[in-house]
Write an enzyme that holds these catalytic residues in place. Structure first.
Site, PDB file in Angstrom:
ATOM      1  N   MET A 205       1.804   0.072   1.584  1.00 36.83           N
ATOM      2  CA  MET A 205       2.275  -0.248   2.936  1.00 36.83           C
ATOM      3  C   MET A 205       2.240  -1.762   3.139  1.00 36.83           C
ATOM      4  O   MET A 205       2.221  -2.250   4.266  1.00 36.83           O
ATOM      5  CB  MET A 205       1.429   0.465   3.988  1.00 36.83           C
TER       6      MET A 205
ATOM      7  N   HIS B 134      -4.210  -4.061  -4.285  1.00 35.95           N
ATOM      8  CA  HIS B 134      -2.809  -3.747  -4.610  1.00 35.95           C
ATOM      9  C   HIS B 134      -2.398  -4.412  -5.921  1.00 35.95           C
ATOM     10  O   HIS B 134      -1.730  -3.812  -6.762  1.00 35.95           O
ATOM     11  CB  HIS B 134      -1.871  -4.275  -3.513  1.00 35.95           C
TER      12      HIS B 134
ATOM     13  N   VAL C 276     -11.406  -2.310  -5.610  1.00 38.88           N
ATOM     14  CA  VAL C 276     -11.646  -3.750  -5.811  1.00 38.88           C
ATOM     15  C   VAL C 276     -12.426  -4.243  -4.595  1.00 38.88           C
ATOM     16  O   VAL C 276     -12.068  -3.946  -3.454  1.00 38.88           O
ATOM     17  CB  VAL C 276     -10.316  -4.512  -5.966  1.00 38.88           C
TER      18      VAL C 276
HETATM   19  O1  PAF Z   1      -2.201   4.153   0.581  1.00 38.30           O
HETATM   20  C1  PAF Z   1      -1.195   3.769   1.213  1.00 38.30           C
HETATM   21  O2  PAF Z   1      -0.911   2.565   1.342  1.00 38.30           O
HETATM   22  C2  PAF Z   1      -0.269   4.799   1.846  1.00 38.30           C
HETATM   23  O3  PAF Z   1      -1.000   5.871   2.313  1.00 38.30           O
HETATM   24  C3  PAF Z   1       0.854   5.259   0.908  1.00 38.30           C
HETATM   25  C4  PAF Z   1       0.316   5.960  -0.319  1.00 38.30           C
HETATM   26  C5  PAF Z   1       1.690   4.060   0.487  1.00 38.30           C
HETATM   27  C6  PAF Z   1       1.774   6.237   1.634  1.00 38.30           C
HETATM   28  O4  PAF Z   1       2.351   5.663   2.762  1.00 38.30           O
END
Ligand code: PAF
Length: 283
Positions: free
Chosen positions: A30, A37, A177
């Site tokens: 998101m 990430h 992390v």
């Molecule tokens: O973990 C997240 O950022 C969200 O829940 C995802 C997996 C992208 C689904 O919108």
């Protein structure tokens, strides 16, 4: 790196890559990227040929009282970071591209979503996650999809969808992390002011205290939970939940003789934070 907005463009790019026998890795996000990430992107880069990162703040997984409108968004900064990690495609669709008029389908995973975040945020949350992740899998057709273990329940829900619907994708859960002081990285950490930021360190300290007791041989779930509860209480944190559950089924456990998920959610300042440790049966 290409930034694509439409399902048709992504399908075309993936079709071309698969025609060259390339493997496809997907990192669903998101946005508001942090090192957590980036660790998923790095892993995807190492293991697959075409790396697709989706950036979509999925409205259906937020309740009306949650932070959809204030959720941190900075696509330019995210795009720069993804590019540095060697991502090939950033798929950043509009809500209308994902949920066109008349959209009416919902994926609900029974059982696993009744507890922890499902109980505390409401059933809509994991329905929203399961539905959008299934759509992303159908759009990108990844060989491997990478998720963070911080959202341990999300990983279990996604694995169950994949199993139950025979989706042809391997799910990889990557380690949490943490900041140097132990706070799990989260896009929502930007909501913390200095005091709340300090207070938030108690979450991982609480999990550490419980883990230490478990590692010392304690197997009684109430005793292990109490050790964590004490640290939270001393920090003035009242958790939404602090629970030990079977790490596969999420059934409550009385003793930690199988792999056990110790999970916490708490409001710290204006942020709702989650964290977890997995207690190994053998440790
Ligand atoms: O973990 C997240 O950022 C969200 O829940 C995802 C997996 C992208 C689904 O919108």
């Amino acid at each position: 790196m290409r930034i694509l907005r439409t399902i048709a463009e992504v399908r075309e790019a993936v079709r071309e890559a698969k025609a060259q026998n390339s493997t496809v890795g997907l990192v669903p996000t998101m946005g508001a990227f942090h090192q957590g990430h980036l660790s998923l992107m790095r892993r995807a880069r190492q293991e697959t040929d075409l790396v697709v990162v989706s950036l979509f703040v999925n409205p259906t997984q937020f309740a009306p009282n949650e932070d959809l409108s204030t959720y941190p968004r900075d696509e330019e900064a995210d795009a720069r970071m993804a590019e540095q990690e060697g991502v090939d495609i950033l798929f950043a669709p509009t809500p209308a591209e994902i949920y066109p008029d008349g959209f009416a389908t919902n994926i609900h995973v029974a059982g696993l979503t009744d507890v922890l975040d499902g109980a505390s945020r409401g059933a809509h949350h994991f329905d929203g996650v399961a539905t959008v992740v299934t759509k992303l899998f159908n759009i990108v057709r990844p060989d491997v999809a990478y998720f963070g273990q911080k959202d341990a329940q999300q990983v279990l829900v996604v694995r169950r969808v994949v199993r139950d619907l025979d989706l042809d994708v391997r799910i990889e859960a990557c380690p949490i992390v943490r900041e140097p002081d132990g706070l799990a990285m989260s896009s929502r950490n930007v909501y913390l002011d200095a005091d709340a930021r300090q207070q938030a360190t108690a979450l991982n300290r609480a999990l550490d205290a419980a883990q230490a007791l478990h590692d010392g041989g304690e197997r009684d779930a109430d005793s292990i939970r109490s050790a964590a509860q004490k640290v939270l209480r001393e920090a003035g944190i009242h958790p939404e939940y602090l629970e030990l559950r079977d790490a596969e089924t999420l059934e409550p456990v009385a003793r930690t003789t199988r792999e056990t998920l110790l999970a916490v959610a708490a409001r710290v300042g204006t942020a709702r934070l989650i964290d977890n440790h997995v207690l190994k049966a053998s440790s």
